[in-house]
Design a protein around this motif. Structure first.
Motif, short mmCIF file in Angstrom:
data_model
loop_
_atom_site.label_atom_id
_atom_site.label_comp_id
_atom_site.label_asym_id
_atom_site.label_seq_id
_atom_site.Cartn_x
_atom_site.Cartn_y
_atom_site.Cartn_z
N ARG A 1 0.85 -1.20 0.00
CA ARG A 1 0.00 0.00 0.00
C ARG A 1 0.88 1.25 0.00
O ARG A 1 1.38 1.65 1.05
CB ARG A 1 -0.89 0.01 1.24
N PRO B 1 -1.30 7.41 -0.60
CA PRO B 1 -1.95 8.04 -1.75
C PRO B 1 -1.49 9.49 -1.95
O PRO B 1 -1.18 10.19 -1.00
CB PRO B 1 -3.44 7.99 -1.38
N ALA B 2 -1.40 9.89 -3.18
CA ALA B 2 -1.19 11.29 -3.53
C ALA B 2 -2.15 11.54 -4.68
O ALA B 2 -1.99 10.95 -5.74
CB ALA B 2 0.25 11.54 -3.95
N GLU B 3 -3.15 12.34 -4.46
CA GLU B 3 -4.20 12.48 -5.46
C GLU B 3 -4.40 13.93 -5.85
O GLU B 3 -4.17 14.82 -5.04
CB GLU B 3 -5.52 11.90 -4.92
N GLY B 4 -4.82 14.13 -7.06
CA GLY B 4 -5.10 15.48 -7.53
C GLY B 4 -5.10 15.48 -9.04
O GLY B 4 -4.62 14.52 -9.65
N PRO B 5 -5.63 16.53 -9.64
CA PRO B 5 -5.66 16.58 -11.09
C PRO B 5 -4.25 16.64 -11.67
O PRO B 5 -3.38 17.33 -11.13
CB PRO B 5 -6.44 17.88 -11.39
N LEU C 1 -1.90 14.44 -11.76
CA LEU C 1 -0.79 13.69 -11.14
C LEU C 1 -0.63 12.33 -11.81
O LEU C 1 -1.60 11.68 -12.16
CB LEU C 1 -1.06 13.49 -9.64
N HIS C 2 0.61 11.92 -11.97
CA HIS C 2 0.85 10.57 -12.47
C HIS C 2 1.98 9.94 -11.66
O HIS C 2 2.76 10.64 -11.02
CB HIS C 2 1.21 10.59 -13.95
N GLN C 3 2.01 8.62 -11.71
CA GLN C 3 3.03 7.92 -10.91
C GLN C 3 4.13 7.37 -11.80
O GLN C 3 3.88 6.95 -12.93
CB GLN C 3 2.38 6.75 -10.17
N THR D 1 5.29 10.38 -7.43
CA THR D 1 4.07 10.95 -7.95
C THR D 1 4.47 12.33 -8.45
O THR D 1 5.04 13.13 -7.70
CB THR D 1 2.99 11.07 -6.86
N ASN E 1 3.75 15.85 -11.14
CA ASN E 1 2.87 16.67 -11.94
C ASN E 1 3.74 17.21 -13.07
O ASN E 1 4.51 18.14 -12.86
CB ASN E 1 2.30 17.80 -11.07
#
Ligand code: SF4
Lengths: 526, 176
Positions: free
Chosen positions: A152, A155-159, A161-163, A182, A184
């Motif tokens: 696990r 999380p890093a979330e937002g418009p 964003l890619h890993q 992660t 941007n």
């Protein structure tokens, strides 16, 4: 206020000292005392030196930086649960996860609002056993790759964003580990490390071994710091036994430690510049490093000086021609190093990459107790050779360079200054090292005790490796074999800061930042 | 800096003469490699180094091969970033259980013909880590091994003569 109560004062109040723990005391406390300790740690600045488990106990080592006092606190926990230190000392997070993986010790919430990271750290579900060092390890069948629950990542979330997953096998000749970026666009929003790939079970292997055999294992915990780890282990064993190695051995150890420091710093400076696309420096520094390793080989018979430092002394003694060889070495390095430093300093295009890249704040290095060039480049000037200090450094002249910028450039400059300091230390050691008197039979005895006493005891040591402070704790059983040993590599407190250093930098600067940290994977994976 | 470059240009190369390939490594290799692919690789050999649990001592010495004094590339031996470009996997470490999968996947990603070199005591027999709950053991427990380079860590010259032996054998296998 809490911070005003001295370390020994509080520990004397919450625990009782254990006999035969040297050179600093160890206090055994109970859950109430342990919680009080956590409360105090929330209000004071004591450094966490380590946290390690045992079958039914957890230990932590602390230092009051101002006075230099060091102590170990132990909490017996037969139910294998203990209140977590991670709420007040974030550097404890991964150490507690290790204690869980190896011993099944569960960290419990101790501070309001604290969340416990209970994800495994070293255990990737592949060992065929869980809690391998616990009193009763749990045998499991290692699940196949399909059944393996995915790790696990936070999380890093937002418009937008890619890993970017990287590793464990990297592109260069380096150790394995996984990095989850992660980003941007080009900018890194978060980096999360996942280590443990080179966990070899070092602490399990050492159990039941004689100090001499265990020393060979500890010397291979992290090959680049083999001398420093061997010294830390030897000193811990000697403390546990209450013995002193011959004086000449103490000086020879320092000589090897400084050679190791110089060799590694030279290699690092070259490698950092290479990651900023300045290959010239790698070629030049690579040559200087090679000169040091060849001198080490000529003096001690091994290029990395592995297995030369043993509990009880050093074996064998430096080669007959060693003194002359090393005097020439320091002269040659001084002559060749200074012009290269001037080139580093004068290359605007290089400084453009290293200055203000990968900044770590002073606050963070303090909170994590990070040492070595990572700490010293960010204003934390501790050095185990100074505080608590150990022989022969207490008799030697040297400066501990400190900068406050905290960027890649500062970490390079700390290394440059330390190379200069180490060259001076090598010269001083060569001048002042005591000889060994010839015995009546005309034979010069080697600088090592003929044999170690076979008895129990507990000891610890703090030793400065090129990377920072090593803490090694050892308990010897009654027959003199290793009952429990925990060598804590400096990387434990540096790896987490790399995650902070890269934030807001571009992905392409990660190799540069990573190289400027040069954390040991093997050292922290154990 | 200019002065430095000038001196390098006039001072002659710092690179040292190549060692003679070790006789026993050659013999070791000869038997095994002969049975393998006869495909010609050219004079150039691409190596992908894989740390399968080393203490990083072996890596330090492998790195040294690239310094100007040993200058590995002059023999047409290069370290490459991807296993897909590699002819040889140079594996170090006692193959930890946590790395075994990654090692196998790296091998799978390497195109045929390929060779595996076990570098250092750990890769050959587990070294001081043999018998640990966390280690699989020698590389040969996971992959077919074509050449062993002993040492803890092997010195750069030993690495070099091992790799030269590999190179000469692969070149000798070239179909006309
Ligand atoms: S062979 Fe020696 S140097 Fe190489 S990884 Fe093993 S212990 Fe380290």
């Amino acid at each position: 206020m809490y911070g005003e109560e001295p370390l020994f004062g509080l520990l004397g109040r919450i625990g009782r000292p254990v006999d035969g723990h040297r050179p600093w005391p160890r206090f055994v406390t109970d859950r109430v005392g342990w919680r009080l300790l956590i409360e105090h740690l929330g209000g004071n600045g004591w450094s966490l030196l380590g946290l390690w488990g045992e079958a039914a106990a957890v230990h932590t080592a602390l230092r009051e930086d101002l006075s230099g006092d060091v102590a170990v606190v132990s909490l017996p926990c037969p139910d294998r649960r203990f209140p977590s230190l991670s709420g007040v000392r974030p550097a404890a997070i991964r150490l507690e996860r290790m204690a869980q993986d190896l011993f099944g010790l569960v960290a419990e919430r101790a501070v309001a609002g604290q969340s416990i990271d209970d994800r495994p750290w070293l255990d990737h579900g592949k060992w065929g056993t869980r809690h391998p060092l616990a009193a009763e390890p749990v045998i499991t069948t290692a699940p196949g790759p399909q059944e393996q629950p995915p790790y696990r990542f936070l999380p890093a979330e937002g418009p937008g964003l890619h890993q970017i997953p990287v590793g464990p096998v990297h592109a260069g000749i380096i150790e394995p580990g996984h990095f989850r970026f992660t980003a941007n666009g080009e900018t890194v929003v978060r980096l999360e490390e996942r280590l443990g790939y080179v966990h070899k079970g070092v602490e399990g292997l050492m159990r039941g071994k004689t100090p001499a055999d265990a020393a060979r294992i500890v010397a291979r915990l992290s090959g680049d710091s083999t001398v420093a780890h061997a010294i830390a282990f030897a000193r811990a064993v000697e403390a546990a036994l209450g013995i002193e190695p011959p004086p000449r051995a103490v000086w020879l150890r320092a000589l090897m430690a400084e050679l190791e420091r110089v060799a590694n710093h030279l290699g690092d400076i070259g490698a950092i510049c290479n990651d900023a696309a300045f290959a010239f420096m790698l070629a030049e520094m690579g040559q200087l490093r090679e000169v040091v390793l060849r001198a080490a080989d000529a003096c001690f018979g091994h290029r990395l000086m592995m297995d030369r430092v043993v509990p009880g002394g050093v074996t064998p003694d430096i080669a007959e021609s060693g003194r002359g060889r090393l005097t020439d070495l320091t002269a040659e390095l001084r002559r060749r190093f200074a012009p290269l430093v001037a080139i580093y300093d004068g290359k605007a295009s290089l400084n453009d990459r290293t200055v203000s890249t990968g900044i770590v704040s002073t606050g963070l290095v303090q909170r994590f107790g990070a040492g070595g060039y990572v700490g010293r480049a960010s204003g934390r000037g501790l050095d185990a050779r100074r505080s608590p200090g150990y022989a022969p450094y207490t008799d030697l002249d040297f400066e501990v360079p400190v900068l406050t910028e905290g960027d890649v450039n500062a970490r390079v400059w700390i290394r440059i200054r330390e190379v200069e300091q180490s060259l001076s230390l090598i010269d001083q050691i060569l001048r002042r090292m005591p000889g060994v008197p010839r015995g009546p039979d005309g034979i010069v005895p080697p600088p090592v005790l003929p044999r170690l006493p076979e008895r129990g005891g507990e000891g610890m040591a703090l030793v400065e490796s090129f990377r920072g402070e090593i803490m090694t704790w050892v308990r010897l059983a009654g027959d003199g074999t290793i009952d429990r040993c925990h060598p804590r590599d400096p990387s434990w407190f540096q790896w987490p800061l790399l995650e902070a250093a890269i934030e807001g930098n571009i992905v392409a600067d990660f190799p540069l930042c990573n190289k400027s940290f040069n954390g040991s994977y093997s050292g922290q994976d154990l | 800096m200019l002065k430095h470059i000038l001196r390098s240009l006039t001072g002659g190369p710092v690179t040292e003469a190549a060692p003679v390939p070790g006789a026993d490594t050659l013999a070791d290799l000869g038997a095994r490699v002969a049975a393998r692919s006869r495909a010609r690789l050219g004079r150039s050999l691409s190596i992908r180094q894989v740390d399968a649990g080393s203490c990083n001592g072996c890596e330090l010495e492998i790195h040294a091969l690239n310094n100007p004094l040993y200058d590995l590339e002059r023999f047409g031996i290069r370290f490459v970033a991807s296993p897909r470009h590699a002819d040889v996997l140079l594996v170090t470490g006692p193959v930890t259980k946590n790395m075994a999968d990654a090692l196998c996947r790296t091998w799978d990603a390497t195109p045929d013909p390929k060779w595996v070199v076990a570098c250092g005591a750990c890769a050959i027999d587990g070294g001081v880590f043999a018998g640990s709950y966390a280690c699989v053991g020698p590389v040969e427990a996971v992959l077919p091994v074509d050449l062993r380079i002993p040492g803890c860590p092997p010195r750069p010259v030993e690495l070099l003569s091992g790799l030269l032996a590999l190179l000469e054998t692969t070149a000798a296998e070239r179909p006309r």
